[in-house]
Structure formats: structure tokens, C-alpha cells
Design a protein around this motif. Structure first.
Motif, PDB file in Angstrom:
ATOM      1  N   GLY A 130      -7.019   7.849   6.911  1.00 34.39           N
ATOM      2  CA  GLY A 130      -5.734   6.634   6.785  1.00 34.39           C
ATOM      3  C   GLY A 130      -6.400   5.695   7.413  1.00 34.39           C
ATOM      4  O   GLY A 130      -6.076   4.450   6.725  1.00 34.39           O
ATOM      5  N   MET A 149       0.032  -7.565   4.328  1.00 35.79           N
ATOM      6  CA  MET A 149      -0.010  -6.007   3.927  1.00 35.79           C
ATOM      7  C   MET A 149       1.365  -5.482   4.074  1.00 35.79           C
ATOM      8  O   MET A 149       1.812  -5.691   5.174  1.00 35.79           O
ATOM      9  CB  MET A 149      -1.002  -4.938   4.488  1.00 35.79           C
ATOM     10  CG  MET A 149      -2.507  -5.530   3.942  1.00 35.79           C
ATOM     11  SD  MET A 149      -3.692  -4.238   4.668  1.00 35.79           S
ATOM     12  CE  MET A 149      -3.420  -3.998   6.305  1.00 35.79           C
ATOM     13  N   ILE A 160       1.395   5.060   0.482  1.00 36.46           N
ATOM     14  CA  ILE A 160       0.384   6.300   0.808  1.00 36.46           C
ATOM     15  C   ILE A 160       1.387   7.458   0.707  1.00 36.46           C
ATOM     16  O   ILE A 160       2.596   7.346   0.535  1.00 36.46           O
ATOM     17  CB  ILE A 160       0.273   6.122   2.237  1.00 36.46           C
ATOM     18  CG1 ILE A 160       1.397   5.705   3.161  1.00 36.46           C
ATOM     19  CG2 ILE A 160      -0.804   4.859   2.440  1.00 36.46           C
ATOM     20  CD1 ILE A 160       1.401   5.898   4.637  1.00 36.46           C
ATOM     21  N   LEU A 193      -6.821   1.594   5.507  1.00 35.75           N
ATOM     22  CA  LEU A 193      -6.130   0.455   5.947  1.00 35.75           C
ATOM     23  C   LEU A 193      -7.026  -0.505   6.343  1.00 35.75           C
ATOM     24  O   LEU A 193      -6.718  -1.584   6.119  1.00 35.75           O
ATOM     25  CB  LEU A 193      -4.994   1.093   7.228  1.00 35.75           C
ATOM     26  CG  LEU A 193      -4.053   1.709   6.818  1.00 35.75           C
ATOM     27  CD1 LEU A 193      -3.057   1.981   7.979  1.00 35.75           C
ATOM     28  CD2 LEU A 193      -3.108   1.190   5.524  1.00 35.75           C
ATOM     29  N   ILE A 217       1.076  -1.243   0.049  1.00 33.48           N
ATOM     30  CA  ILE A 217      -0.016  -0.108  -0.217  1.00 33.48           C
ATOM     31  C   ILE A 217       0.848   1.169   0.117  1.00 33.48           C
ATOM     32  O   ILE A 217       1.635   1.376   1.011  1.00 33.48           O
ATOM     33  CB  ILE A 217      -0.845  -0.030   1.474  1.00 33.48           C
ATOM     34  CG1 ILE A 217      -1.802  -1.357   1.236  1.00 33.48           C
ATOM     35  CG2 ILE A 217      -2.073   1.185   1.119  1.00 33.48           C
ATOM     36  CD1 ILE A 217      -2.387  -1.686   2.610  1.00 33.48           C
ATOM     37  N   LEU A 222       3.176  -1.276   4.190  1.00 36.97           N
ATOM     38  CA  LEU A 222       2.896  -0.176   3.984  1.00 36.97           C
ATOM     39  C   LEU A 222       4.005   0.689   3.875  1.00 36.97           C
ATOM     40  O   LEU A 222       5.302   0.467   4.294  1.00 36.97           O
ATOM     41  CB  LEU A 222       2.143   0.285   5.370  1.00 36.97           C
ATOM     42  CG  LEU A 222       1.514   1.960   5.167  1.00 36.97           C
ATOM     43  CD1 LEU A 222       0.500   1.775   4.474  1.00 36.97           C
ATOM     44  CD2 LEU A 222       1.262   2.247   6.806  1.00 36.97           C
ATOM     45  N   GLY A 238      -7.398  -3.936   4.586  1.00 44.52           N
ATOM     46  CA  GLY A 238      -7.114  -4.975   5.471  1.00 44.52           C
ATOM     47  C   GLY A 238      -7.949  -6.072   5.578  1.00 44.52           C
ATOM     48  O   GLY A 238      -7.659  -7.381   5.778  1.00 44.52           O
TER      49      GLY A 238
END
Length: 282
Positions: free
Chosen positions: A26, A44, A14, A30, A12, A46, A34
Motif C-alpha cells: 500500500g 490525490m 484500491i 501511494l 486512486i 483515495l 504521490g
């Protein structure tokens, strides 16, 4: 290291933490990704890119750590997305893609959302309407919302005035600065469109500092949040959790195809939530 074809991990991407696009949305993002990842047995990872045309995302792809990427990155980064297309690497954008990029994406129609917000104020009798962007116009979401605002004015024969447009950082101080500027004009706007919840709160605080309150100016913000609700701020509600879920589903579906497939696009409806700051012209 386990080989990449056995790793069920999606990345992911961001904005860099501390920027204006992460507050309030946010956890929705997520949480949505998720939920789908857990259901489909994916992990996942980030991460974020420092700027346009950076190499960090491509390095991540070449490392084999992730099998696909979801971008919540509102930068007009044609270079990275074209490189991913050349590699036939699965990715989905949680925004409209930059011009010239052919890919799967999920989002609201931000042009239409801003258009409808502006028209609702025009129908309430306002003709002097300002627009405050949460960030540089180079950000796709900022550009689209500014475009919708401008189209609404022109379609109702209202002149576009640059002095009614401010570019901020999406925070409370930017909202205060924007309102102070607008109040200093010979003909201040009677209605304001704020690009983020914090901008709108800053505007309300500035009104108080000038001896005014929410009944003196109409304010509509974007995205919505519990904080906007607690302040009674009218908002265009953007269902980010739904956008996140649909993006994750599209990505995992795309990962399942080894050959090139046609991109899919999903447009989610936005909704105007009317609260205390929706004030018709007296």
C-alpha cells in the motif's frame, strides 16, 4: 464548487481496506503515485469500490472531482471499465486488464512470474509443488499466477493435482490452514508457492507447530516485503513502487489528450530473490 476542468486531482481506487492486497504494498503504491502527482502538480483522492459492477467509481467520475483514475483493484470488473471507455474518461490499471477491456495498464507478467517460480523449484528437484492463492481465482492476479504455475507443471510433464492447490484469504491463518492440509496428504508437497507474504509466514509457523522447519519444505512467495526478508522467505519481487510511478505518468499523459488515444501497456520485470526457504530436494 470549482469547475472540474480546473481541478488537478487524480483518484486512486484500491481494494476495500482490510483485504489481503493492501498490506506491505500500500505505501509503495501511494508513495509512487504521490511522487509523480506532486511533481506534476496534481492532488490525490483515495477511494474504493465495494464490489464488481458497483456505481461508486462512476459516480465519482460524473461528479467532476477527479480528472483521471488509477486502479489498484484486482477484480475482473468488465462493467465499470467499459463504462469508463464509453465516457472516454482517462484511467490506468495497475494490473493486466480483464478480457475484453481495451485500456492502458502497467504490471509485471504474473503468468510468467509464477511460471519462473515454479520452474526454479522443478530445477531444484521438486516435482510435488503446491500453489496457495491469496484470494479467489476470480481476482486477475490470482488467476494469472495460478495459470503460470499450472503451465510450468504441464510443460515439465508433471501432473496437475487439485489437492495441491488452496484458495485462502492472504493472511497468516490461511497459510497455516494450507500447510496443515498439505501435510495431511498421503504424498505432501515438498515445495510450496505462497500467494502472499502473510500466507508464507503462516506456512512457516505451521511447520514449526508440526515439529518441522524451513529446511523441510521449499517456499517461494510473491511481492516481497521487509517482513518476508526478516523471515528469510524466498520471493518473487514485484516492484510496486515502479509500477505505481509508471501508472501515474501514463494517466497524466492520457489526461493531457482530449481526443481518444491508443492505450499504452508497460510490462515491468519481476525478480526471484533467493533466501533461506529455497531448499533443493535432498
Amino acid at each position: 464548487m470549482v469547475t472540474s476542468n480546473k481541478i488537478n486531482t487524480i483518484g486512486i481506487i484500491i481494494p476495500k481496506p482490510g483485504t489481503e492486497f493492501l498490506p506491505f504494498v500500500g505505501m509503495d503504491i501511494l508513495g509512487g503515485i504521490g511522487e509523480v502527482a506532486n511533481e506534476k502538480k496534481y492532488n490525490m483522492l483515495l477511494d474504493w469500490e465495494e464490489g464488481l459492477g458497483g456505481t461508486k467509481v462512476l459516480d465519482l467520475v460524473r461528479s467532476g472531482i477527479v480528472r483521471g483514475l488509477v486502479f489498484f483493484l484486482p477484480l475482473n470488473d468488465v462493467t465499470t471499465f467499459r463504462a469508463l471507455n464509453d465516457l472516454n474518461f482517462p484511467y490506468v490499471l495497475m494490473s493486466r486488464p480483464p478480457e475484453g477491456v481495451y485500456c492502458s495498464w502497467v504490471d509485471v507478467d504474473n503468468v510468467d512470474a509464477a511460471y519462473q517460480a515454479t520452474v526454479s523449484l522443478i530445477k531444484a528437484g521438486h516435482t510435488r509443488i503446491s500453489f496457495s492463492s491469496p484470494g479467489p481465482i476470480e481476482f486477475l492476479v490470482s488467476s494469472d499466477r495460478h495459470s503460470g504455475y499450472r503451465q510450468a507443471l504441464l510443460s515439465h510433464n508433471i501432473s496437475y493435482d487439485e489437492s495441491y492447490v488452496s484458495i485462502g484469504n492472504g493472511d497468516i491463518q490461511s497459510g497455516k490452514a494450507a500447510m496443515t492440509h498439505f501435510l495431511s496428504l498421503k504424498e505432501p508437497p515438498t515445495a510450496l508457492i505462497a500467494g502472499s507474504n502473510l500466507l508464507a509466514i503462516g506456512m512457516l509457523e505451521s511447520l514449526k507447530e508440526h515439529g518441522l522447519d524451513h529446511r523441510d519444505k521449499a517456499i517461494i512467495t510473491f511481492d516481497d516485503s521487509p517482513l518476508a526478508e526478516s523471515y528469510g522467505i524466498s520471493a518473487i519481487h514485484i516492484p510496486t513502487n515502479t509500477i505505481a510511478k509508471e501508472s501515474a505518468r501514463l494517466l497524466i499523459k492520457r489526461i493531457g489528450h482530449t481526443r481518444r488515444v491508443e492505450p499504452e501497456n508497460i510490462v515491468i520485470d519481476a525478480q526471484l530473490i533467493v533466501r533461506n526457504t529455497f531448499v533443493p530436494v535432498r
